[in-house]
Design an enzyme around this catalytic site. Structure first.
Site, PDB file in Angstrom:
ATOM      1  CB  THR A 119      -0.905  -0.015   1.257  1.00  0.00           C
ATOM      2  OG1 THR A 119      -1.739  -1.160   1.170  1.00  0.00           O
ATOM      3  CG2 THR A 119      -1.772   1.214   1.356  1.00  0.00           C
ATOM      4  CB  SER A 123       3.369  -8.177   1.701  1.00  0.00           C
ATOM      5  OG  SER A 123       2.312  -8.123   2.601  1.00  0.00           O
ATOM      6  CB  SER A 124      -1.144 -11.567   0.274  1.00  0.00           C
ATOM      7  OG  SER A 124      -1.684 -10.689   1.217  1.00  0.00           O
ATOM      8  CB  THR A 157       2.193  -9.538  15.966  1.00  0.00           C
ATOM      9  OG1 THR A 157       2.850 -10.756  16.247  1.00  0.00           O
ATOM     10  CG2 THR A 157       0.750  -9.793  15.728  1.00  0.00           C
ATOM     11  CD  GLN A 192      -4.864 -21.034  20.029  1.00  0.00           C
ATOM     12  OE1 GLN A 192      -5.874 -20.410  20.338  1.00  0.00           O
ATOM     13  NE2 GLN A 192      -4.905 -22.304  19.705  1.00  0.00           N
ATOM     14  CB  CYS A 193      -1.735 -15.503  24.622  1.00  0.00           C
ATOM     15  SG  CYS A 193      -2.868 -16.553  25.515  1.00  0.00           S
TER      16      CYS A 193
END
Ligand code: ASP
Length: 343
Positions: free
Chosen positions: A13, A58-59, A166, A279-280
Protein backbone atom coordinates in the site's frame (compact mmCIF):
# COMPACT_ATOMS: atom_id res chain seq x y z
CA UNK A 1 29.09 13.41 7.46
CA UNK A 2 25.80 12.62 5.78
CA UNK A 3 24.52 9.05 6.17
CA UNK A 4 23.74 7.25 2.94
CA UNK A 5 20.53 5.24 2.89
CA UNK A 6 19.17 2.81 0.35
CA UNK A 7 15.38 2.62 0.20
CA UNK A 8 14.17 -0.68 -1.20
CA UNK A 9 10.58 -0.71 -2.38
CA UNK A 10 9.11 -4.21 -2.56
CA UNK A 11 5.40 -3.43 -2.96
CA UNK A 12 2.34 -2.85 -0.80
CA UNK A 13 0.00 0.00 0.00
CA UNK A 14 2.72 2.49 0.81
CA UNK A 15 3.71 2.64 -2.86
CA UNK A 16 0.38 3.88 -4.20
CA UNK A 17 -0.97 7.33 -4.94
CA UNK A 18 -4.19 8.71 -6.37
CA UNK A 19 -4.02 9.80 -9.96
CA UNK A 20 -5.33 13.38 -9.83
CA UNK A 21 -7.08 12.96 -13.19
CA UNK A 22 -8.73 9.55 -12.90
CA UNK A 23 -8.99 9.26 -9.12
CA UNK A 24 -7.62 5.68 -9.25
CA UNK A 25 -4.65 4.30 -7.32
CA UNK A 26 -1.45 4.22 -9.39
CA UNK A 27 2.12 3.36 -8.37
CA UNK A 28 4.10 6.05 -6.57
CA UNK A 29 7.47 6.79 -8.15
CA UNK A 30 9.99 6.43 -5.31
CA UNK A 31 12.84 7.35 -7.64
CA UNK A 32 11.37 10.86 -7.69
CA UNK A 33 11.31 10.91 -3.90
CA UNK A 34 12.89 14.35 -3.51
CA UNK A 35 10.28 15.85 -5.87
CA UNK A 36 7.49 14.16 -3.95
CA UNK A 37 8.88 15.17 -0.54
CA UNK A 38 11.17 18.19 -0.91
CA UNK A 39 11.46 18.42 2.89
CA UNK A 40 13.55 15.21 2.83
CA UNK A 41 16.46 17.37 1.67
CA UNK A 42 16.56 18.84 5.14
CA UNK A 43 17.46 15.45 6.69
CA UNK A 44 21.17 14.82 6.97
CA UNK A 45 20.99 11.77 4.68
CA UNK A 46 21.69 10.98 1.05
CA UNK A 47 18.96 8.73 -0.33
CA UNK A 48 18.96 6.32 -3.20
CA UNK A 49 16.06 4.12 -4.21
CA UNK A 50 15.89 0.60 -5.58
CA UNK A 51 12.55 -0.82 -6.67
CA UNK A 52 12.36 -4.60 -6.79
CA UNK A 53 10.63 -5.92 -9.89
CA UNK A 54 7.95 -6.96 -10.01
CA UNK A 55 6.56 -5.09 -6.98
CA UNK A 56 4.20 -7.42 -5.17
CA UNK A 57 1.40 -7.36 -2.67
CA UNK A 58 2.98 -8.89 0.41
CA UNK A 59 0.36 -11.66 0.50
CA UNK A 60 2.25 -13.09 -2.47
CA UNK A 61 5.61 -13.10 -0.69
CA UNK A 62 7.43 -16.44 -0.58
CA UNK A 63 10.83 -17.41 0.90
CA UNK A 64 12.38 -16.79 -2.54
CA UNK A 65 11.47 -13.10 -2.11
CA UNK A 66 13.25 -13.04 1.28
CA UNK A 67 16.33 -14.42 -0.43
CA UNK A 68 16.19 -11.85 -3.27
CA UNK A 69 15.87 -9.04 -0.73
CA UNK A 70 18.66 -10.33 1.51
CA UNK A 71 20.97 -10.84 -1.47
CA UNK A 72 20.27 -7.30 -2.65
CA UNK A 73 21.16 -5.92 0.78
CA UNK A 74 24.28 -8.07 0.88
CA UNK A 75 25.42 -6.77 -2.52
CA UNK A 76 24.88 -3.14 -1.45
CA UNK A 77 25.98 -3.57 2.17
CA UNK A 78 29.36 -1.85 1.81
CA UNK A 79 27.90 1.15 -0.03
CA UNK A 80 25.30 2.40 2.43
CA UNK A 81 25.05 3.23 6.12
CA UNK A 82 21.56 1.83 6.42
CA UNK A 83 18.59 0.37 4.59
CA UNK A 84 14.87 1.15 4.63
CA UNK A 85 12.65 -1.62 3.28
CA UNK A 86 9.17 -0.57 2.14
CA UNK A 87 6.95 -3.62 2.33
CA UNK A 88 3.26 -4.47 2.36
CA UNK A 89 1.98 -4.71 5.89
CA UNK A 90 0.25 -8.10 5.59
CA UNK A 91 3.39 -10.23 5.82
CA UNK A 92 5.94 -7.60 6.82
CA UNK A 93 6.59 -9.26 10.19
CA UNK A 94 7.38 -12.56 8.45
CA UNK A 95 9.84 -11.02 5.98
CA UNK A 96 11.49 -8.88 8.63
CA UNK A 97 11.78 -11.84 11.04
CA UNK A 98 13.21 -14.04 8.27
CA UNK A 99 15.84 -11.43 7.42
CA UNK A 100 16.83 -11.08 11.07
CA UNK A 101 17.71 -14.79 11.09
CA UNK A 102 19.36 -14.82 7.67
CA UNK A 103 21.95 -12.14 8.51
CA UNK A 104 24.89 -12.96 10.72
CA UNK A 105 27.22 -10.17 11.92
CA UNK A 106 24.73 -7.49 10.92
CA UNK A 107 26.13 -4.11 12.02
CA UNK A 108 23.93 -1.71 10.04
CA UNK A 109 20.27 -0.73 10.38
CA UNK A 110 17.63 -2.42 8.25
CA UNK A 111 14.35 -0.63 9.01
CA UNK A 112 11.11 -2.07 7.64
CA UNK A 113 8.08 0.13 7.22
CA UNK A 114 4.90 0.49 5.16
CA UNK A 115 1.53 2.13 5.57
CA UNK A 116 -2.15 1.49 6.03
CA UNK A 117 -3.17 4.35 3.69
CA UNK A 118 -1.40 4.83 0.34
CA UNK A 119 1.39 7.38 0.43
CA UNK A 120 -0.24 9.52 -2.24
CA UNK A 121 -3.52 9.86 -0.34
CA UNK A 122 -3.95 13.06 1.67
CA UNK A 123 -4.45 11.40 5.05
CA UNK A 124 -1.63 8.88 4.58
CA UNK A 125 0.34 7.45 7.47
CA UNK A 126 3.05 6.52 4.97
CA UNK A 127 4.75 9.89 4.80
CA UNK A 128 5.59 9.97 8.49
CA UNK A 129 6.50 6.28 8.58
CA UNK A 130 8.86 6.71 5.63
CA UNK A 131 10.54 9.91 6.79
CA UNK A 132 11.07 8.66 10.35
CA UNK A 133 12.33 5.27 9.13
CA UNK A 134 14.90 7.10 6.98
CA UNK A 135 15.96 9.25 9.91
CA UNK A 136 16.34 6.17 12.16
CA UNK A 137 18.30 4.24 9.52
CA UNK A 138 20.72 7.15 9.26
CA UNK A 139 21.07 7.92 12.99
CA UNK A 140 24.56 7.57 14.47
CA UNK A 141 25.88 7.63 18.01
CA UNK A 142 28.73 9.72 19.43
CA UNK A 143 31.30 7.27 17.99
CA UNK A 144 29.84 7.33 14.50
CA UNK A 145 28.24 3.89 14.88
CA UNK A 146 24.65 3.37 13.76
CA UNK A 147 22.18 3.75 16.61
CA UNK A 148 20.05 0.76 15.60
CA UNK A 149 22.30 -1.88 14.01
CA UNK A 150 19.65 -4.60 13.76
CA UNK A 151 16.55 -5.52 11.74
CA UNK A 152 13.76 -3.31 13.04
CA UNK A 153 10.23 -2.28 12.09
CA UNK A 154 8.97 1.28 12.38
CA UNK A 155 5.26 2.03 12.44
CA UNK A 156 3.23 4.89 13.94
CA UNK A 157 5.58 6.34 16.51
CA UNK A 158 7.28 3.13 17.57
CA UNK A 159 10.40 1.37 16.46
CA UNK A 160 10.30 -2.34 17.31
CA UNK A 161 12.71 -5.23 17.06
CA UNK A 162 11.38 -6.77 13.84
CA UNK A 163 11.27 -10.38 15.01
CA UNK A 164 9.09 -9.35 17.99
CA UNK A 165 6.37 -7.77 15.88
CA UNK A 166 2.93 -8.86 14.78
CA UNK A 167 0.41 -7.12 12.56
CA UNK A 168 -2.36 -6.52 15.05
CA UNK A 169 -4.89 -4.45 13.13
CA UNK A 170 -6.25 -4.21 9.62
CA UNK A 171 -7.77 -0.84 10.52
CA UNK A 172 -5.74 1.09 13.09
CA UNK A 173 -2.82 3.16 11.89
CA UNK A 174 -0.79 1.64 14.72
CA UNK A 175 -0.95 -1.65 12.81
CA UNK A 176 2.01 -3.35 14.47
CA UNK A 177 2.88 -4.17 18.01
CA UNK A 178 5.55 -5.98 19.96
CA UNK A 179 3.84 -7.60 22.94
CA UNK A 180 6.85 -9.20 24.59
CA UNK A 181 9.67 -6.71 24.07
CA UNK A 182 9.57 -2.95 24.63
CA UNK A 183 10.01 -0.52 21.73
CA UNK A 184 13.58 0.23 20.64
CA UNK A 185 12.52 3.84 20.19
CA UNK A 186 9.48 5.99 20.89
CA UNK A 187 8.77 8.82 18.52
CA UNK A 188 7.11 12.06 19.55
CA UNK A 189 8.53 15.53 19.16
CA UNK A 190 11.91 13.80 19.45
CA UNK A 191 13.04 10.27 18.72
CA UNK A 192 13.79 8.70 22.12
CA UNK A 193 16.04 5.67 21.60
CA UNK A 194 15.94 3.04 24.35
CA UNK A 195 19.59 2.33 23.87
CA UNK A 196 19.98 -0.43 26.43
CA UNK A 197 17.37 -2.51 24.53
CA UNK A 198 19.07 -2.23 21.14
CA UNK A 199 21.36 -5.06 20.07
CA UNK A 200 25.02 -4.12 19.62
CA UNK A 201 27.29 -6.27 17.44
CA UNK A 202 30.31 -7.91 19.10
CA UNK A 203 32.49 -6.58 16.28
CA UNK A 204 31.60 -3.77 13.91
CA UNK A 205 33.71 -4.92 10.99
CA UNK A 206 32.97 -8.66 10.72
CA UNK A 207 31.91 -9.64 7.20
CA UNK A 208 28.16 -9.95 6.78
CA UNK A 209 27.02 -13.53 6.26
CA UNK A 210 23.72 -14.49 4.68
CA UNK A 211 22.04 -17.89 4.94
CA UNK A 212 19.60 -18.45 2.16
CA UNK A 213 18.22 -21.90 2.64
CA UNK A 214 14.74 -22.41 3.99
CA UNK A 215 12.90 -25.62 4.65
CA UNK A 216 9.42 -25.76 3.16
CA UNK A 217 8.51 -28.78 5.27
CA UNK A 218 7.02 -26.79 8.13
CA UNK A 219 3.37 -26.27 9.05
CA UNK A 220 1.29 -24.56 11.71
CA UNK A 221 -1.47 -26.33 13.65
CA UNK A 222 -3.70 -24.06 15.67
CA UNK A 223 -5.59 -25.78 18.47
CA UNK A 224 -9.32 -25.25 18.87
CA UNK A 225 -11.90 -27.19 20.84
CA UNK A 226 -13.18 -29.58 18.17
CA UNK A 227 -9.84 -30.46 16.57
CA UNK A 228 -9.97 -34.23 16.20
CA UNK A 229 -7.72 -37.23 15.81
CA UNK A 230 -8.40 -37.67 12.10
CA UNK A 231 -7.30 -34.13 11.22
CA UNK A 232 -4.31 -34.16 13.57
CA UNK A 233 -3.08 -37.56 12.41
CA UNK A 234 -3.40 -36.74 8.73
CA UNK A 235 -1.32 -33.58 9.20
CA UNK A 236 1.33 -35.43 11.20
CA UNK A 237 1.63 -38.08 8.52
CA UNK A 238 2.39 -35.64 5.66
CA UNK A 239 5.29 -37.14 3.74
CA UNK A 240 8.60 -35.40 4.49
CA UNK A 241 7.17 -33.05 7.12
CA UNK A 242 10.02 -31.83 9.36
CA UNK A 243 8.32 -29.61 11.91
CA UNK A 244 4.99 -28.46 13.26
CA UNK A 245 4.41 -25.23 15.09
CA UNK A 246 1.67 -26.09 17.55
CA UNK A 247 -0.33 -22.99 18.47
CA UNK A 248 -1.49 -23.91 21.95
CA UNK A 249 -3.72 -22.29 24.55
CA UNK A 250 -2.55 -19.91 27.26
CA UNK A 251 0.83 -20.78 28.76
CA UNK A 252 1.37 -23.59 26.24
CA UNK A 253 -1.48 -25.91 27.15
CA UNK A 254 -3.23 -28.58 25.08
CA UNK A 255 -5.67 -31.47 25.51
CA UNK A 256 -4.34 -34.34 27.64
CA UNK A 257 -6.54 -36.94 25.91
CA UNK A 258 -4.85 -39.96 24.44
CA UNK A 259 -6.14 -39.29 20.88
CA UNK A 260 -4.14 -36.02 20.94
CA UNK A 261 -0.98 -36.98 22.84
CA UNK A 262 -0.33 -40.37 21.22
CA UNK A 263 -0.02 -39.28 17.54
CA UNK A 264 2.19 -36.39 18.62
CA UNK A 265 4.38 -38.66 20.71
CA UNK A 266 4.76 -41.11 17.81
CA UNK A 267 5.57 -38.31 15.35
CA UNK A 268 8.23 -36.91 17.70
CA UNK A 269 9.70 -40.40 18.09
CA UNK A 270 9.93 -40.56 14.25
CA UNK A 271 11.98 -37.30 14.32
CA UNK A 272 9.32 -34.61 13.79
CA UNK A 273 10.01 -31.35 15.66
CA UNK A 274 6.98 -29.95 17.47
CA UNK A 275 7.41 -26.34 18.60
CA UNK A 276 5.00 -24.97 21.19
CA UNK A 277 3.86 -21.36 20.65
CA UNK A 278 0.96 -19.78 22.51
CA UNK A 279 -2.07 -18.39 20.69
CA UNK A 280 -1.99 -15.46 23.12
CA UNK A 281 -0.43 -12.27 21.82
CA UNK A 282 1.36 -11.45 25.07
CA UNK A 283 3.29 -13.77 27.37
CA UNK A 284 4.76 -17.11 26.47
CA UNK A 285 4.92 -20.85 26.91
CA UNK A 286 5.68 -22.34 30.34
CA UNK A 287 4.88 -26.04 29.95
CA UNK A 288 5.68 -26.88 33.54
CA UNK A 289 2.81 -24.73 34.89
CA UNK A 290 -0.18 -27.00 34.21
CA UNK A 291 -0.76 -30.70 33.75
CA UNK A 292 -2.02 -29.80 30.23
CA UNK A 293 1.37 -28.34 29.34
CA UNK A 294 3.48 -30.85 31.24
CA UNK A 295 2.23 -33.73 29.07
CA UNK A 296 3.62 -31.95 26.01
CA UNK A 297 6.96 -31.41 27.70
CA UNK A 298 7.11 -35.08 28.70
CA UNK A 299 6.65 -36.30 25.12
CA UNK A 300 9.45 -34.05 23.81
CA UNK A 301 7.65 -30.94 22.57
CA UNK A 302 10.06 -27.99 22.25
CA UNK A 303 9.22 -24.68 23.94
CA UNK A 304 8.98 -21.55 21.83
CA UNK A 305 8.80 -19.43 25.00
CA UNK A 306 7.49 -15.97 24.06
CA UNK A 307 8.24 -15.99 20.34
CA UNK A 308 5.69 -14.59 17.93
CA UNK A 309 4.24 -17.02 15.41
CA UNK A 310 6.06 -15.06 12.67
CA UNK A 311 9.41 -15.48 14.39
CA UNK A 312 8.73 -19.14 15.21
CA UNK A 313 7.84 -20.12 11.64
CA UNK A 314 10.72 -18.25 10.01
CA UNK A 315 13.24 -19.41 12.62
CA UNK A 316 12.24 -23.03 12.08
CA UNK A 317 12.42 -22.70 8.29
CA UNK A 318 15.82 -21.04 8.60
CA UNK A 319 17.25 -23.56 11.09
CA UNK A 320 15.98 -26.58 9.18
CA UNK A 321 17.41 -25.08 5.99
CA UNK A 322 20.85 -24.51 7.46
CA UNK A 323 21.43 -27.25 10.05
CA UNK A 324 21.50 -30.90 9.19
CA UNK A 325 20.99 -32.28 12.65
CA UNK A 326 17.52 -32.18 14.30
CA UNK A 327 18.95 -32.05 17.82
CA UNK A 328 20.96 -28.94 16.88
CA UNK A 329 17.80 -27.38 15.48
CA UNK A 330 15.91 -28.13 18.71
CA UNK A 331 18.68 -26.63 20.81
CA UNK A 332 18.83 -23.47 18.70
CA UNK A 333 15.04 -23.10 18.86
CA UNK A 334 15.14 -22.71 22.64
CA UNK A 335 17.81 -19.99 22.73
CA UNK A 336 17.72 -16.44 21.52
CA UNK A 337 19.62 -16.09 18.23
CA UNK A 338 18.62 -12.52 17.34
CA UNK A 339 16.76 -11.34 20.41
CA UNK A 340 13.56 -13.08 19.28
CA UNK A 341 12.76 -14.67 22.65
CA UNK A 342 13.20 -13.92 26.33
CA UNK A 343 14.54 -16.89 28.19
N1 ASP B 1 -2.14 -6.09 0.96
C1 ASP B 1 -1.14 -5.06 1.22
C2 ASP B 1 0.20 -5.77 1.34
O1 ASP B 1 0.49 -6.37 2.33
C3 ASP B 1 -1.49 -4.31 2.45
C4 ASP B 1 -0.50 -3.23 2.86
O2 ASP B 1 0.51 -2.97 2.27
O3 ASP B 1 -0.79 -2.61 3.88
O4 ASP B 1 0.95 -5.74 0.40
Amino acid sequence: MKSSILIIYTGGTIGMKTDPETGTLVPFDFSAIYQEFPSLKRLNVAIEVHTLTPVIDSSNVQPQNWITLAELIRSKYGHYDGFVVLHGTDTMSYTASALSFMFENLAKPIVFTGSQIPIGVLRTDGRENLITAIEIAGAKDEYGHPLVPEVSLYFQNHLFRANRTTKRSAEALSAFYSYNYPPLADVGVNIAYNRTLIHQPDHWMEPLRVSNNFSDKVCVVKLFPGLNEQILSSILSIEGLQAVVLETYGAGNAPTADWFIRPLEEAIARGLIVLNITQCKGGGVAMELYETGLRLQQIGVTSGYDMTIEAAVTKLMYLLGSKADASEVKQALEVSLRGELSH
